[in-house]
Write an enzyme that holds these catalytic residues in place. Structure first.
Site, mmCIF file in Angstrom:
data_model
loop_
_atom_site.group_PDB
_atom_site.id
_atom_site.type_symbol
_atom_site.label_atom_id
_atom_site.label_comp_id
_atom_site.label_asym_id
_atom_site.label_seq_id
_atom_site.Cartn_x
_atom_site.Cartn_y
_atom_site.Cartn_z
ATOM 1 N N LEU A 197 0.437 -14.579 17.216
ATOM 2 C CA LEU A 197 -0.463 -15.386 18.062
ATOM 3 C C LEU A 197 0.159 -15.660 19.432
ATOM 4 O O LEU A 197 -0.269 -16.569 20.140
ATOM 5 C CB LEU A 197 -0.809 -16.699 17.356
ATOM 6 N N TYR B 123 17.129 -21.201 13.234
ATOM 7 C CA TYR B 123 15.970 -22.045 13.537
ATOM 8 C C TYR B 123 16.356 -23.515 13.345
ATOM 9 O O TYR B 123 16.574 -23.974 12.226
ATOM 10 C CB TYR B 123 14.764 -21.694 12.661
HETATM 11 N N1 LIG Z 1 12.838 -12.317 14.867
HETATM 12 C C1 LIG Z 1 12.628 -12.999 15.956
HETATM 13 O O1 LIG Z 1 13.333 -12.847 16.970
HETATM 14 C C2 LIG Z 1 11.492 -13.979 15.963
HETATM 15 C C3 LIG Z 1 11.073 -14.573 17.176
HETATM 16 C C4 LIG Z 1 9.994 -15.443 17.130
HETATM 17 C C5 LIG Z 1 9.373 -15.722 15.926
HETATM 18 N N2 LIG Z 1 9.810 -15.162 14.756
HETATM 19 C C6 LIG Z 1 9.150 -15.446 13.461
HETATM 20 O O2 LIG Z 1 7.751 -15.248 13.569
HETATM 21 C C7 LIG Z 1 7.054 -16.474 13.301
HETATM 22 C C8 LIG Z 1 5.790 -16.534 14.130
HETATM 23 O O3 LIG Z 1 6.009 -16.301 15.515
HETATM 24 P P1 LIG Z 1 5.888 -17.461 16.587
HETATM 25 O O4 LIG Z 1 6.599 -18.623 16.090
HETATM 26 O O5 LIG Z 1 6.283 -16.881 17.886
HETATM 27 O O6 LIG Z 1 4.423 -17.912 16.583
HETATM 28 P P2 LIG Z 1 2.922 -17.398 16.548
HETATM 29 O O7 LIG Z 1 2.587 -17.097 15.151
HETATM 30 O O8 LIG Z 1 2.669 -16.370 17.576
HETATM 31 O O9 LIG Z 1 2.288 -18.766 17.027
HETATM 32 C C9 LIG Z 1 2.451 -19.945 16.279
HETATM 33 C C10 LIG Z 1 1.648 -21.045 16.895
HETATM 34 O O10 LIG Z 1 0.291 -20.639 16.928
HETATM 35 C C11 LIG Z 1 -0.545 -21.738 16.655
HETATM 36 N N3 LIG Z 1 -1.286 -21.426 15.419
HETATM 37 C C12 LIG Z 1 -0.793 -21.040 14.210
HETATM 38 N N4 LIG Z 1 -1.795 -20.822 13.347
HETATM 39 C C13 LIG Z 1 -2.942 -21.060 14.010
HETATM 40 C C14 LIG Z 1 -4.320 -21.016 13.641
HETATM 41 N N5 LIG Z 1 -4.696 -20.669 12.416
HETATM 42 N N6 LIG Z 1 -5.230 -21.328 14.578
HETATM 43 C C15 LIG Z 1 -4.843 -21.678 15.828
HETATM 44 N N7 LIG Z 1 -3.562 -21.753 16.216
HETATM 45 C C16 LIG Z 1 -2.626 -21.444 15.324
HETATM 46 C C17 LIG Z 1 0.338 -22.938 16.519
HETATM 47 O O11 LIG Z 1 0.472 -23.494 17.819
HETATM 48 P P3 LIG Z 1 0.601 -25.076 18.042
HETATM 49 O O12 LIG Z 1 1.817 -25.448 17.284
HETATM 50 O O13 LIG Z 1 0.679 -25.245 19.507
HETATM 51 O O14 LIG Z 1 -0.655 -25.649 17.435
HETATM 52 C C18 LIG Z 1 1.650 -22.317 16.072
HETATM 53 O O15 LIG Z 1 2.760 -23.122 16.345
HETATM 54 C C19 LIG Z 1 8.104 -17.564 13.505
HETATM 55 O O16 LIG Z 1 7.804 -18.753 12.834
HETATM 56 C C20 LIG Z 1 9.337 -16.876 12.976
HETATM 57 O O17 LIG Z 1 9.353 -16.911 11.567
HETATM 58 C C21 LIG Z 1 10.856 -14.287 14.781
#
Ligand SMILES: NC(=O)c1ccc[n+]([C@@H]2O[C@H](COP(=O)([O-])OP(=O)(O)OC[C@H]3O[C@@H](n4cnc5c(N)ncnc54)[C@H](OP(=O)(O)O)[C@@H]3O)[C@@H](O)[C@H]2O)c1
Length: 320
Positions: free
Chosen positions: A207, A57
């Site tokens: 999300l 990351y």
């Molecule tokens: N293992 C893997 O291959 C892999 C891949 C992806 C992610 N991950 C892990 O999973 C985590 C989460 O997945 P993701 O990054 O894809 O994101 P997600 O949780 O699906 O979405 C995160 C985004 O949702 C919005 N958000 C977060 N909390 C909110 C709330 N309470 N109300 C409204 N909007 C909200 C924000 O968007 P805005 O920034 O636009 O406001 C934030 O950047 C990552 O940080 C990482 O640790 C792992």
């Protein structure tokens, strides 16, 4: 906040896990460290004791910032700390998968250094590497555990056959797959497999990278690689946002935001130990902790599943 044992480990983790991918400029644009640091502190205040990051990351940036923060605040031991390895980015932007014995040992040392800690609670293989034998991975893991540098091992983005290959040589304590209202593929095979073998599951993109956050509009534009995702392109986005609007009404009826509803939907599945939520600022995490307070009824869970399944199919067709 509710807590669960992670698979067969001795780790007692909060049902919300703080995700650190947002400290990756290639995907999420310029990184704002101060609001993010305030969010980590707010999460801890809200009972979140589980944090997920990866060496890849921001090519080390997320681990470095997290290490500084936990050291400065003296809060390292209040978190179950999960990180990942897989992408060899030592030579710059042309990163490649690497799970060879010596690379794992080097990657772990580098993560420990950046995180300013002497051990990682959960060390995860980020994805499947077809070129390295599982027994070679196992030898590195045995050494890391013997040296006290890692407590438990997990994997991300694997199917059941790949987990079987690893499990013949070492314990896979936890799987980290994508799972959300707009990404349900793992419900068919991976989640039942984990239930059967008591493997913890911490799902990512709860999300759908913000799409289920409720704050995007049909005019929203996206930076980085989200711009290439069909669900984020204009035609697909409009269709998904219609389903989000309908789900907002369901959420309001339960006293939740749409983001909280989407996380509660994930947590209602019996295979899910914790939902990882990607966080950039304190407002993202303060309400989300409520999602873990209760389950959805079967009727609501299935209505949402069907509504978003339809939205996803229509959005992909529209963006094709
Ligand atoms: N293992 C893997 O291959 C892999 C891949 C992806 C992610 N991950 C892990 O999973 C985590 C989460 O997945 P993701 O990054 O894809 O994101 P997600 O949780 O699906 O979405 C995160 C985004 O949702 C919005 N958000 C977060 N909390 C909110 C709330 N309470 N109300 C409204 N909007 C909200 C924000 O968007 P805005 O920034 O636009 O406001 C934030 O950047 C990552 O940080 C990482 O640790 C792992």
């Amino acid at each position: 906040m509710q807590y669960r044992q992670l698979g067969a480990t001795d780790l007692n983790v909060s049902r919300i896990c703080f995700g650190c991918w947002q400290l990756s400029p290639a995907w999420w644009g310029a990184v704002q460290v101060e609001p993010w640091a305030a969010a980590v502190r707010a999460a801890l205040d809200g009972g979140v004791n589980f944090i997920d990051t990866a060496d890849a990351y921001g090519d080390g940036l997320a681990e470095t910032e997290l290490g500084k923060l936990l050291k400065g605040d003296g809060t390292r031991d209040r978190f179950v700390l999960a990180t990942k390895f897989f992408w060899n980015f030592a030579d710059g932007p042309d990163r490649f998968p690497d799970t060879t014995h010596d690379y794992i040992l080097r990657a772990c040392e580098a993560s420990l250094r950046r995180l300013q800690t002497d051990h990682i609670d959960l060390y995860q293989i980020h994805a499947w590497d077809p070129l390295t034998r599982p027994d070679e991975v196992a030898a590195a893991f045995q050494q890391l555990r013997r040296e006290g540098k890692v407590r438990w091992f997990g994997a991300s983005n694997l199917n059941p056959e790949q987990m079987e290959l690893y499990r013949a040589h070492f314990d896979v304590s936890c799987l980290q797959p994508p799972f959300s209202l707009l990404a349900t593929e793992v419900a068919a095979r991976e989640l039942p497999y984990c239930l059967r073998h008591n493997i913890g599951v911490i799902n990512y993109s709860s999300l759908q990278r913000g799409l289920l956050g409720g704050h995007y509009t049909a005019e929203s534009t996206f930076v980085g690689r989200r711009a290439d995702d069909p669900l984020f392109r204009r035609a697909g986005l409009k269709i998904v946002l219609q389903a989000v609007e309908e789900a907002k009404a369901v959420a309001a009826g339960l006293g939740l935001t749409i983001a909280e509803l989407a996380v509660r939907w994930v947590l209602t599945h019996p295979a899910i130990t914790s939902a990882i939520v990607g966080v950039r600022k304190a407002e993202h995490i303060t309400g989300i902790v409520r999602a873990a307070d209760d389950r959805l009824t079967q009727k609501t869970w299935h209505w949402l599943a069907a509504r978003f399944r339809r939205a996803q199919a229509e959005a992909l067709a529209a963006s094709a």
